[in-house]
Design an enzyme around this catalytic site. Structure first.
Site, PDB file in Angstrom:
ATOM      1  N   ASP A 102       0.817  -1.212   0.000  1.00 37.22           N
ATOM      2  CA  ASP A 102       0.000   0.000   0.000  1.00 37.22           C
ATOM      3  C   ASP A 102       0.851   1.264   0.000  1.00 37.22           C
ATOM      4  O   ASP A 102       2.009   1.259   0.435  1.00 37.22           O
ATOM      5  CB  ASP A 102      -0.915   0.014   1.223  1.00 37.22           C
ATOM      6  CG  ASP A 102      -1.902  -1.138   1.228  1.00 37.22           C
ATOM      7  OD1 ASP A 102      -2.245  -1.620   0.135  1.00 37.22           O
ATOM      8  OD2 ASP A 102      -2.323  -1.549   2.327  1.00 37.22           O
ATOM      9  N   LYS A 103       0.243   2.341  -0.433  1.00 36.07           N
ATOM     10  CA  LYS A 103       0.917   3.640  -0.521  1.00 36.07           C
ATOM     11  C   LYS A 103       1.612   4.018   0.786  1.00 36.07           C
ATOM     12  O   LYS A 103       2.775   4.428   0.797  1.00 36.07           O
ATOM     13  CB  LYS A 103      -0.106   4.719  -0.905  1.00 36.07           C
ATOM     14  CG  LYS A 103       0.386   6.161  -0.809  1.00 36.07           C
ATOM     15  CD  LYS A 103      -0.707   7.124  -1.243  1.00 36.07           C
ATOM     16  CE  LYS A 103      -0.320   8.581  -1.029  1.00 36.07           C
ATOM     17  NZ  LYS A 103      -0.406   8.969   0.412  1.00 36.07           N
TER      18      LYS A 103
END
Length: 300
Positions: free
Chosen positions: A137-138
């Site tokens: 994830d970011k």
């Protein structure tokens, strides 16, 4: 607009990408495969792969993505390369970096940086995801492996599918976990009440997370988590499910949490077999400074 189709008796056992290509004649089968990869297609509320064999009575839902021309340019963005050879790279991704471009994040991604850094990358996942074998994830920092060619990509993807790649994370969660180790075996699929979230659902895909306690604090626990499967947001969803959500998680966590921007989650190690040399490879990186600072504050 979301559309639906109920699989008929004559359509059962068809691959979902082939079935949809027949229903959506304006889009090619390869385009639909991209839709499936990009989470625009669900069967009975859960994500599937392009080779999923449809069953009679399945409810297929799909949303056609907006037609945007996404040009992916090489960008001179610094990369922390932990390892590199002719077949692959291992990257230590910083928190805040998106892995691949999308309509909401057209620039500044890991893929933009990789295109500048590398002369060639695998193309199995299409032009928008060159080299990308798996994602984090970011706002999750840490290690991921990138394939430079299709042969390496196929090997690494097969290892992921066969659960032969060992991936371990460090996390800080709300609450004090009393037992030393644990196993969460709960299927994950699209949240039926919020399509932008994942959740534990009866129709979800099998999902298994192992964890062990590293250290306990007054109101938090420092964990090491091991992925047995690799579902979207898996650790975040599973920790919420057992009511020990990850600190700082804006999607699955608590409103009152530690003062950080994004979840306290770090992909600290990865192990796999080299695609061509067949040698055991292991890489490990320390948690980033923000994570170390959180632990120091919890010590106080």
């Amino acid at each position: 607009m979301t559309q639906q189709h109920k699989v008929t008796e004559t359509e059962q056992n068809m691959r979902i990408d082939k079935l949809l290509a027949g229903l959506i004649t304006k889009s090619s089968r390869s385009e639909i495969q991209t839709w499936i990869t990009d989470d625009h297609v669900y069967v009975n509320g859960s994500q599937v792969k392009s080779n999923y064999k449809c069953r009679r009575g399945d409810i297929i839902e799909w949303t056609e993505p907006e037609q945007t021309s996404l040009t992916i340019d090489p960008e001179n963005i610094p990369l922390t390369v932990v390892y590199e050879d002719d077949e692959l790279l291992v990257i230590n991704k910083p928190r805040g970096m998106v892995v691949h471009p999308s309509a909401g994040h057209p620039h500044g991604t890991l893929v933009n940086a990789l295109l500048y850094h590398c002369d060639r990358l695998s193309h199995i996942n299409g032009d928008h995801r060159p080299g990308i074998v798996h994602r984090i994830d970011k706002d999750t920092s840490g290690l991921l492996v990138v394939a430079k060619n299709d042969t390496a990509h196929i090997s690494l993807a097969e290892q992921l599918s066969e659960k032969d790649i060992d991936r371990r994370y460090e996390a800080i969660v709300h609450g004090v976990i009393e037992h030393e180790t644990g196993l969460i075996d709960a299927p994950i699929g699209r949240d039926p009440h919020d399509r932008k979230k994942m959740g534990v659902t009866d129709e979800g895909k099998p999902s298994v997370t192992h964890f062990r306690v590293v250290k306990r604090y007054a109101d938090f626990t420092h964990l090491e988590c091991k992925l047995e499967t690799g579902r979207t947001h898996q650790i975040r969803v599973h920790m919420k499910y057992i009511e020990f959500p990850i600190a700082g998680d804006p999607k699955y966590g608590r409103r009152k949490t530690l003062n950080i921007d994004g979840q306290a989650l770090h992909a600290k190690s990865i192990s796999f077999k080299h695609p061509t040399k067949n040698e055991a490879m292991h890489f490990e990186v320390d948690v980033p400074s923000y994570f170390q600072k959180l632990l120091a504050e919890l010590e106080k």
